[in-house]
Design a protein around this motif. Structure first.
Motif, PDB file in Angstrom:
ATOM      1  N   ASP A 184      -9.224  29.366  28.034  1.00 41.71           N
ATOM      2  CA  ASP A 184      -9.395  29.456  29.480  1.00 41.71           C
ATOM      3  C   ASP A 184      -8.299  30.335  30.077  1.00 41.71           C
ATOM      4  OD1 ASP A 184     -11.639  27.882  29.582  1.00 41.71           O
ATOM      5  OD2 ASP A 184     -10.551  26.035  30.028  1.00 41.71           O
ATOM      6  N   ASP A 185      -8.668  31.066  31.104  1.00 47.48           N
ATOM      7  CA  ASP A 185      -7.715  31.918  31.790  1.00 47.48           C
ATOM      8  C   ASP A 185      -6.791  31.053  32.636  1.00 47.48           C
ATOM      9  OD1 ASP A 185      -6.338  34.008  32.875  1.00 47.48           O
ATOM     10  OD2 ASP A 185      -7.975  34.736  34.125  1.00 47.48           O
ATOM     11  N   PHE A 186      -5.539  30.967  32.235  1.00 46.91           N
ATOM     12  CA  PHE A 186      -4.568  30.100  32.898  1.00 46.91           C
ATOM     13  C   PHE A 186      -4.356  30.492  34.365  1.00 46.91           C
ATOM     14  CE2 PHE A 186      -0.150  28.835  33.866  1.00 46.91           C
ATOM     15  CZ  PHE A 186      -0.274  27.476  33.671  1.00 46.91           C
ATOM     16  N   ASP A 187      -4.608  31.757  34.709  1.00 45.72           N
ATOM     17  CA  ASP A 187      -4.395  32.226  36.075  1.00 45.72           C
ATOM     18  C   ASP A 187      -5.316  31.565  37.088  1.00 45.72           C
ATOM     19  OD1 ASP A 187      -2.414  33.883  35.188  1.00 45.72           O
ATOM     20  OD2 ASP A 187      -3.664  35.674  35.135  1.00 45.72           O
ATOM     21  N   ASP A 188      -6.420  31.010  36.650  1.00 41.77           N
ATOM     22  CA  ASP A 188      -7.379  30.387  37.560  1.00 41.77           C
ATOM     23  C   ASP A 188      -7.070  28.914  37.821  1.00 41.77           C
ATOM     24  OD1 ASP A 188      -8.774  32.774  37.658  1.00 41.77           O
ATOM     25  OD2 ASP A 188     -10.121  32.210  36.031  1.00 41.77           O
ATOM     26  N   GLU A 234       5.488  31.172  42.237  1.00 43.03           N
ATOM     27  CA  GLU A 234       4.501  32.118  42.762  1.00 43.03           C
ATOM     28  C   GLU A 234       5.173  33.267  43.515  1.00 43.03           C
ATOM     29  OE1 GLU A 234       1.154  32.434  42.299  1.00 43.03           O
ATOM     30  OE2 GLU A 234       1.364  30.828  40.836  1.00 43.03           O
ATOM     31  N   ILE A 235       6.237  32.987  44.245  1.00 40.63           N
ATOM     32  CA  ILE A 235       6.952  34.056  44.947  1.00 40.63           C
ATOM     33  C   ILE A 235       7.602  34.995  43.937  1.00 40.63           C
ATOM     34  CG2 ILE A 235       8.940  34.555  46.421  1.00 40.63           C
ATOM     35  CD1 ILE A 235       8.183  32.094  48.082  1.00 40.63           C
ATOM     36  N   LYS A 268      -6.705  28.085  43.774  1.00 42.06           N
ATOM     37  CA  LYS A 268      -6.733  27.657  42.371  1.00 42.06           C
ATOM     38  C   LYS A 268      -7.550  26.391  42.217  1.00 42.06           C
ATOM     39  CE  LYS A 268      -3.386  30.517  40.965  1.00 42.06           C
ATOM     40  NZ  LYS A 268      -3.312  31.377  39.842  1.00 42.06           N
ATOM     41  N   ILE A 269      -7.955  26.151  40.991  1.00 46.25           N
ATOM     42  CA  ILE A 269      -8.590  24.899  40.592  1.00 46.25           C
ATOM     43  C   ILE A 269      -7.496  24.056  39.939  1.00 46.25           C
ATOM     44  CG2 ILE A 269     -10.294  23.830  39.079  1.00 46.25           C
ATOM     45  CD1 ILE A 269     -11.964  26.412  39.383  1.00 46.25           C
ATOM     46  N   VAL A 270      -7.407  22.811  40.343  1.00 44.18           N
ATOM     47  CA  VAL A 270      -6.366  21.917  39.829  1.00 44.18           C
ATOM     48  C   VAL A 270      -6.966  21.053  38.720  1.00 44.18           C
ATOM     49  CG1 VAL A 270      -4.710  20.120  40.430  1.00 44.18           C
ATOM     50  CG2 VAL A 270      -5.301  21.870  42.111  1.00 44.18           C
ATOM     51  N   VAL A 271      -6.288  21.029  37.565  1.00 46.43           N
ATOM     52  CA  VAL A 271      -6.754  20.236  36.421  1.00 46.43           C
ATOM     53  C   VAL A 271      -5.585  19.447  35.840  1.00 46.43           C
ATOM     54  CG1 VAL A 271      -8.627  21.831  35.822  1.00 46.43           C
ATOM     55  CG2 VAL A 271      -6.370  22.155  34.816  1.00 46.43           C
ATOM     56  N   GLN A 272      -5.930  18.411  35.090  1.00 42.26           N
ATOM     57  CA  GLN A 272      -4.901  17.627  34.419  1.00 42.26           C
ATOM     58  C   GLN A 272      -4.519  18.249  33.077  1.00 42.26           C
ATOM     59  OE1 GLN A 272      -7.165  13.961  34.824  1.00 42.26           O
ATOM     60  NE2 GLN A 272      -5.487  13.113  36.055  1.00 42.26           N
TER      61      GLN A 272
END
Length: 167
Positions: free
Chosen positions: A94-98, A116-117, A83-87
């Motif tokens: 934007d696609d939240f899954d990314d 995630e599990i 994943k890409i980490v953002v503040q």
């Protein structure tokens, strides 16, 4: 486990190495607690070209009950997360899954792995893909052999069956 992303968001070349076992004693699937050994999490968080990335590998043992035959089984699961980490998300479309959103530069790894599990596990848990389940009449586990129950005949075909009985 809390991870501090302050240095990474300031474009520091620091790498946060992750190698831990997370206790998931409170994790519930259906009506039971199947993750007796917790989950092993390995990976890293790093900044590359002013973008913060999170790469994780998660593995765990699942001690469950088959939804078809009600037998106990054990299965090892593992999956990767990149994943890409953002503040915050700049664009609502934007696609939240990314992305992983980190507020106040602190990231709760335990909570994230828990979620995630939950998303990773299938809706229907089976001991094997070809599980035959239980006989609806006598309840015998059909994976261990056939039962002695007679097959039900469609009522619309009953008249034809009577013709065969007369011969």
């Amino acid at each position: 486990m809390q991870l501090n992303f302050t240095n990474l968001f300031n474009f520091d070349n620091e790498v946060i190495e992750i190698d831990t076992r997370i206790s998931l004693d409170d994790f519930e699937y259906s009506t039971y607690k199947p993750l007796k050994n917790g989950a092993e999490v390995k990976g890293r968080a790093y900044c590359k070209a002013d973008v913060v990335y999170l790469d994780l590998s998660i593995s765990f043992d699942f001690f469950g009950v088959c939804d078809r035959c009600a037998e106990d089984f054990e299965r090892n699961y593992s999956f990767n997360i990149n994943k890409i980490v953002v503040q915050k998300l700049e664009n609502e479309d934007d696609d939240f899954d990314d992305f992983v959103i980190v507020e106040n530069n602190l990231f709760d790894l335990d909570d994230y792995v828990y979620q995630e599990i939950q998303l990773y596990l299938p809706q229907k848990m089976l001991c094997s893909e070809d599980c035959k389940g239980l006989c609806p009449k006598c309840g015998k586990n059909l994976n261990k052999g056939k039962c002695s129950c007679e097959k039900e005949v469609d009522p619309r075909m009953a008249a034809l069956l009577q013709l065969l009985d007369q011969e």
